[in-house]
Design a protein around this motif. Structure first.
Motif, mmCIF file in Angstrom:
data_model
loop_
_atom_site.group_PDB
_atom_site.id
_atom_site.type_symbol
_atom_site.label_atom_id
_atom_site.label_comp_id
_atom_site.label_asym_id
_atom_site.label_seq_id
_atom_site.Cartn_x
_atom_site.Cartn_y
_atom_site.Cartn_z
ATOM 1 N N LYS A 146 0.838 -1.215 0.000
ATOM 2 C CA LYS A 146 0.000 0.000 0.000
ATOM 3 C C LYS A 146 0.870 1.262 0.000
ATOM 4 C CE LYS A 146 -1.954 -1.283 3.878
ATOM 5 N NZ LYS A 146 -1.111 -2.486 4.137
ATOM 6 N N THR A 147 1.833 1.314 0.936
ATOM 7 C CA THR A 147 2.705 2.501 0.984
ATOM 8 C C THR A 147 3.564 2.574 -0.270
ATOM 9 O OG1 THR A 147 2.729 2.502 3.397
ATOM 10 C CG2 THR A 147 4.537 3.631 2.313
ATOM 11 N N SER A 148 3.999 1.423 -0.772
ATOM 12 C CA SER A 148 4.801 1.434 -2.006
ATOM 13 C C SER A 148 3.985 2.010 -3.171
ATOM 14 C CB SER A 148 5.263 0.018 -2.347
ATOM 15 O OG SER A 148 6.114 -0.466 -1.337
ATOM 16 N N PHE A 201 2.242 10.951 5.494
ATOM 17 C CA PHE A 201 3.085 9.766 5.635
ATOM 18 C C PHE A 201 2.590 8.895 6.791
ATOM 19 C CE2 PHE A 201 5.505 12.680 3.149
ATOM 20 C CZ PHE A 201 6.171 11.860 2.247
ATOM 21 N N GLN A 202 2.915 7.601 6.689
ATOM 22 C CA GLN A 202 2.484 6.646 7.715
ATOM 23 C C GLN A 202 2.985 7.104 9.101
ATOM 24 O OE1 GLN A 202 3.095 2.728 6.217
ATOM 25 N NE2 GLN A 202 2.567 1.707 8.132
ATOM 26 N N HIS A 203 4.227 7.608 9.139
ATOM 27 C CA HIS A 203 4.772 8.136 10.393
ATOM 28 C C HIS A 203 5.002 9.630 10.148
ATOM 29 C CE1 HIS A 203 5.168 3.999 11.529
ATOM 30 N NE2 HIS A 203 5.805 3.767 10.400
ATOM 31 N N LEU A 214 -3.753 9.694 2.007
ATOM 32 C CA LEU A 214 -3.566 9.611 3.464
ATOM 33 C C LEU A 214 -3.106 8.200 3.804
ATOM 34 C CD1 LEU A 214 -6.852 11.402 4.688
ATOM 35 C CD2 LEU A 214 -4.586 12.404 4.338
ATOM 36 N N ASP A 215 -1.889 8.080 4.379
ATOM 37 C CA ASP A 215 -1.334 6.755 4.698
ATOM 38 C C ASP A 215 -1.514 6.474 6.187
ATOM 39 O OD1 ASP A 215 -0.039 4.337 4.661
ATOM 40 O OD2 ASP A 215 1.804 5.085 3.735
ATOM 41 N N GLU A 216 -2.483 5.663 6.503
ATOM 42 C CA GLU A 216 -2.807 5.252 7.878
ATOM 43 C C GLU A 216 -2.970 6.444 8.835
ATOM 44 O OE1 GLU A 216 -1.195 1.800 9.619
ATOM 45 O OE2 GLU A 216 -0.483 0.975 7.724
ATOM 46 N N PRO A 217 -3.900 7.356 8.506
ATOM 47 C CA PRO A 217 -4.075 8.514 9.396
ATOM 48 C C PRO A 217 -4.593 8.123 10.772
ATOM 49 C CG PRO A 217 -5.839 8.435 7.763
ATOM 50 C CD PRO A 217 -4.827 7.400 7.361
HETATM 51 MG MG LIG Z 1 2.398 1.066 4.787
#
Ligand SMILES: [Mg+2]
Ligand SMILES: Nc1ncnc2c1ncn2[C@@H]1O[C@H](COP(=O)(O)OP(=O)(O)OP(=O)(O)O)[C@@H](O)[C@H]1O
Length: 271
Positions: A59-61, A101-103, A192-195
């Motif tokens: 997913k992030t990729s 970003f996820q973090h 939005l990556d894992e908000p």
């Molecule tokens: Mg990810």
């Protein structure tokens, strides 16, 4: 002459919204590792679109491919007709793309407001030239961005902490600072990556409400990576499922949750 009234069948579907993001056949490898294999994804304008899948699904990729951090070996990615893979990453904001970003990546040595103001220049050459030759209009533009940033902080419930360092804020508020920074770029599409990562139940509900308002009030289309299926079910129009870098299924949240691979991933057993 009296024209007969046009009759519309009661069960007529509204026409589909236009495609905003079209990912077609995207494949990405790192050495011998196939991270994405011929991934397709369509996000229509005005949707909140979920992207789900187990850890390591890619997913992030995929977000990194869309936002120019990774360059896939095959496939195409179009945003509102623009070919993103032919566009240098620093021009993507100008095409209407913003992400979180996820973090959260926030500068702890400056204020919330300065963090929001960072990264909102869209790197358009004409604007840069204008700043050199017309310093007064550049100042006006700077002032406009600052006012807009403060309005968005107020909109997101962060105006009282605009002068604080992000590190002094609870995790949920730090994630919201990133979201406001992305919004300031006035995107057409917000990734939005894992908000909801690390948020407690009530914070997830508030976040869902905020994402929905962002779509409705600002006309921003949202592509949302999330493991929190409650949030996915409550705010998305469509959901796409990835596993091991491959398309698994797509549909409404209720539809995809009936798919055996999704039941396996999230509930631990297939029916
Ligand atoms: Mg990810
Ligand atoms: N730069 C990289 N170099 C090598 N492998 C990578 C790189 N980026 C991602 N990967 C690999 O790609 C796979 C997919 O990772 P990715 O972070 O996209 O998954 P994800 O779906 O976002 O997972 P999560 O839900 O845990 O965030 C993983 O095996 C990961 O190790």
């Amino acid at each position: 002459m009296v024209l007969p009234a046009l009759s519309v069948p009661a069960d007529a579907q509204p026409p589909p919204r236009p495609e905003l993001l079209a990912v077609r056949g995207v494949s990405l490898r790192f050495g011998g590792l196939a991270v994405l294999s011929t991934v397709d994804l369509t996000v229509r304008a005005g949707e909140i679109h979920g992207l789900v899948g187990p850890n390591g699904a890619g997913k992030t990729s995929l977000f990194n491919c869309i936002s120019g951090l990774y360059r896939p070996q095959a496939g195409s990615i179009n945003l509102d007709g623009a070919d993103l893979l032919r566009c240098p990453p620093h021009r993507l904001a100008g095409l209407g793309l913003a992400r979180t970003f996820q973090h959260p990546i926030l500068d702890q040595h400056t204020s919330v407001l300065e963090n929001v103001l960072t990264g909102t220049y869209t790197c358009q050459d004409s604007a840069a030239v204008g700043r050199v030759f017309h310093p007064r209009s550049a100042l006006r533009e700077k002032d406009r961005r600052r006012q807009k940033a403060r309005a968005l902080l107020a909109y997101s419930g962060l105006i009282d902490v605009e002068d604080q360092s992000p590190g002094t804020l609870p995790h949920a508020e730090q994630k919201r600072v990133e979201l406001v920074r992305a919004l300031l770029a006035e995107p057409k599409l917000l990734l939005l990556d894992e908000p909801a990562g690390g948020l407690v139940h009530s914070e997830v509900d508030e976040l869902g409400e905020l994402i929905r308002r962002i779509r409705d009030d600002h006309g921003v289309t949202v592509l949302l990576v999330e493991h929190h299926m409650g949030l996915i079910s409550s705010i998305t129009d469509h959901v796409h499922v990835l596993a091991e870098g491959r398309n698994v299924t797509a549909g409404t949240a209720a539809e995809v949750q009936r798919h055996p691979a999704v039941i396996e991933s999230y509930l631990g057993s297939a029916p």
